[in-house]
Design an enzyme around this catalytic site. Structure first.
Site, PDB file in Angstrom:
ATOM      1  CE  LYS A 125      -0.533   0.607   4.953  1.00 15.25           C
ATOM      2  NZ  LYS A 125      -0.873  -0.276   6.065  1.00 15.25           N
ATOM      3  NE  ARG A 131      -5.697   0.133  11.534  1.00 17.51           N
ATOM      4  CZ  ARG A 131      -4.674   0.032  10.676  1.00 17.51           C
ATOM      5  NH1 ARG A 131      -4.054   1.109  10.246  1.00 17.51           N
ATOM      6  NH2 ARG A 131      -4.279  -1.157  10.246  1.00 17.51           N
TER       7      ARG A 131
HETATM    8  C1  LIG Z   1      -0.017  -1.023   6.619  1.00 15.04           C
HETATM    9  C2  LIG Z   1      -0.267  -2.274   7.322  1.00 15.04           C
HETATM   10  C3  LIG Z   1       0.794  -3.166   7.576  1.00 15.04           C
HETATM   11  C4  LIG Z   1       2.228  -2.869   7.207  1.00 15.04           C
HETATM   12  O1  LIG Z   1       2.790  -1.976   8.116  1.00 15.04           O
HETATM   13  P1  LIG Z   1       4.336  -1.525   8.034  1.00 15.04           P
HETATM   14  O2  LIG Z   1       4.546  -0.721   9.242  1.00 15.04           O
HETATM   15  O3  LIG Z   1       4.473  -0.761   6.777  1.00 15.04           O
HETATM   16  O4  LIG Z   1       5.124  -2.779   8.018  1.00 15.04           O
HETATM   17  C5  LIG Z   1       0.491  -4.355   8.209  1.00 15.04           C
HETATM   18  N1  LIG Z   1      -0.770  -4.646   8.597  1.00 15.04           N
HETATM   19  C6  LIG Z   1      -1.811  -3.823   8.370  1.00 15.04           C
HETATM   20  C7  LIG Z   1      -3.173  -4.227   8.827  1.00 15.04           C
HETATM   21  C8  LIG Z   1      -1.602  -2.614   7.729  1.00 15.04           C
HETATM   22  O5  LIG Z   1      -2.635  -1.782   7.517  1.00 15.04           O
END
Ligand SMILES: *Cc1c(COP(=O)(O)O)cnc(C)c1O
Length: 387
Positions: A39, A134
């Site tokens: 993402k 969250r």
């Molecule tokens: C964005 C996201 C991640 C990845 O997080 P990083 O800190 O970039 O490794 C993992 N799990 C969820 C649910 C996310 O939204």
């Protein structure tokens, strides 16, 4: 000769690939499989491909439209939808995502109905709330939740997951991870299930994994930032052996003048409704960079020259250039934090330039460059075909 397009993000696929390989090896040695979270780079096809070529077999994104984009680019991977599906996108989620993260029974019931209709089995991972507040099912509600889900046709529970350090800033301590592992163990036993995904978090889990003596039943993590920026995310410290500079933002000076340091005239709020104050430094050498807040999260940028960002508006960044002489047409480079990376990679106004891994490169270590603009044209065509 035509100048190169600005603003642009320069993306070194070899550095990303190196980071992915090193992390995969390190995590696997500790019994943890990793999923690449794309993402932060707007699911760039070039980057997704580099991850797959580096041995990553599962890719995750928060938006189903980007999972569709990767799937239709013939990139062979298992696709995980990281955000709980909206009721308005159930059809696409079942069609394009192999697995989705879930926390709501109403949504899972809709997925079940749609999966039956599409003659599929849709896999889900249940998100557990461990304190970051969250998404997530409260731990004490997980068993009853699973009991309900097991009644639904077309749905298969393939794991439990939790997330840290995203909203509330709660970090994955040894105790939190033990609690999560114990919960996973308990429900696997209670329902005679074996979860291929017991997913303990994200790039914030690095220090826990580095120091823990026992990962429990945790067998999976989802990594974005540490692959792309080579950092763990609790303290933002670089991970040894990884590149922190796989991405670089290049923008162009469009004005450079000797001007006062304090605005002159009657002063109100600026275009963003902010009341701004300026320190009087007398006359100074100021420059404008042709990129602004609608293109990038400006506070996440750090200039790679000893100049100072004074502020920004929608399409301009204003610099105090100190002793550096910059003239229109000069390029200036910035490093990006994760927020800046997400915004620049998502903006159709920021070009993407890839430094590719080529055969020649592997043999002679010579850099080959190719410009690929995946931004404007492709994004628009794709959105139309999706709608
Ligand atoms: C964005 C996201 C991640 C990845 O997080 P990083 O800190 O970039 O490794 C993992 N799990 C969820 C649910 C996310 O939204």
């Amino acid at each position: 000769m035509r100048r190169e397009m600005t603003p642009r993000v320069e993306i070194d696929l070899r550095k990303i690939s190196h980071n992915a390989r090193v992390l995969k090896k390190w995590y696997e040695e500790k019994g943890i499989q990793i999923t690449g979270v794309v993402k932060g780079v707007s699911a760039s096809i070039e980057i997704a491909k580099a991850l797959i070529d580096s041995g990553i077999t599962t890719l995750a994104d928060t938006k189903i439209s980007r999972i569709q984009k990767m799937k239709s680019s013939q990139l062979n991977a298992t696709y995980l939808l990281l955000r709980t599906p909206a009721l308005s996108e159930i059809d696409e989620v079942v069609r394009f995502a192999d697995i989705s993260m879930n926390t709501e029974l109403e949504v899972i019931r809709a997925l079940s109905k749609e999966a039956v209709k599409q003659n599929k089995v849709h896999s889900i991972i249940l998100m557990v709330e461990m304190g970051d507040l969250r998404e997530g099912i409260m731990p004490e509600d997980v068993p009853a939740f699973i009991e309900e889900v097991l009644k639904l046709p077309g749905i298969q529970i393939v794991g439990l997951a939790t997330n840290f350090a995203c909203f509330g800033g709660v970090i994955p301590t040894e105790q939190k991870m033990c609690e999560f592992s114990a919960l996973a163990m308990k429900v696997q036993k209670q329902f005679s299930l074996i979860f291929p995904y017991i997913s303990g978090g994200n790039s914030a889990n690095y220090n826990w994994l580095k120091h823990t003596k026992d990962v429990g039943v945790i067998n999976h993590l989802r990594l974005g930032e540490s692959i792309f920026l080579g950092r763990e995310t609790v303290n933002g410290t670089p991970i040894p052996g990884l590149y922190q500079d796989a991405f670089c933002l290049v923008a162009e000076i469009i004005e450079s003048k000797y001007k006062p340091s304090v605005p002159f005239g009657e002063q109100r709020k600026n275009a963003f409704g902010e009341k701004v104050f300026f320190q009087d430094r007398g006359m100074m050498q100021r420059a404008i960079v042709g990129i602004g807040r609608q293109d990038v999260f400006v506070s996440g940028l750090t200039p790679l020259l000893p100049v100072e960002i004074l502020g920004s508006s929608s399409d301009h960044i204003i610099l105090d250039t100190k002793n550096i002489h910059l003239k229109p047409g000069d390029e200036i480079k910035f490093s990006l934090d994760y927020g800046a990376l997400i915004s620049a990679m998502t903006s159709p106004y920021v070009y993407k330039k890839y430094l590719h891994i080529s055969e020649k490169d592997r043999c002679s270590k010579r850099r080959t460059k190719r410009i690929t603009n995946i931004s404007s044209g492709d994004t628009v065509n794709y959105l139309i075909s999706f709608l």
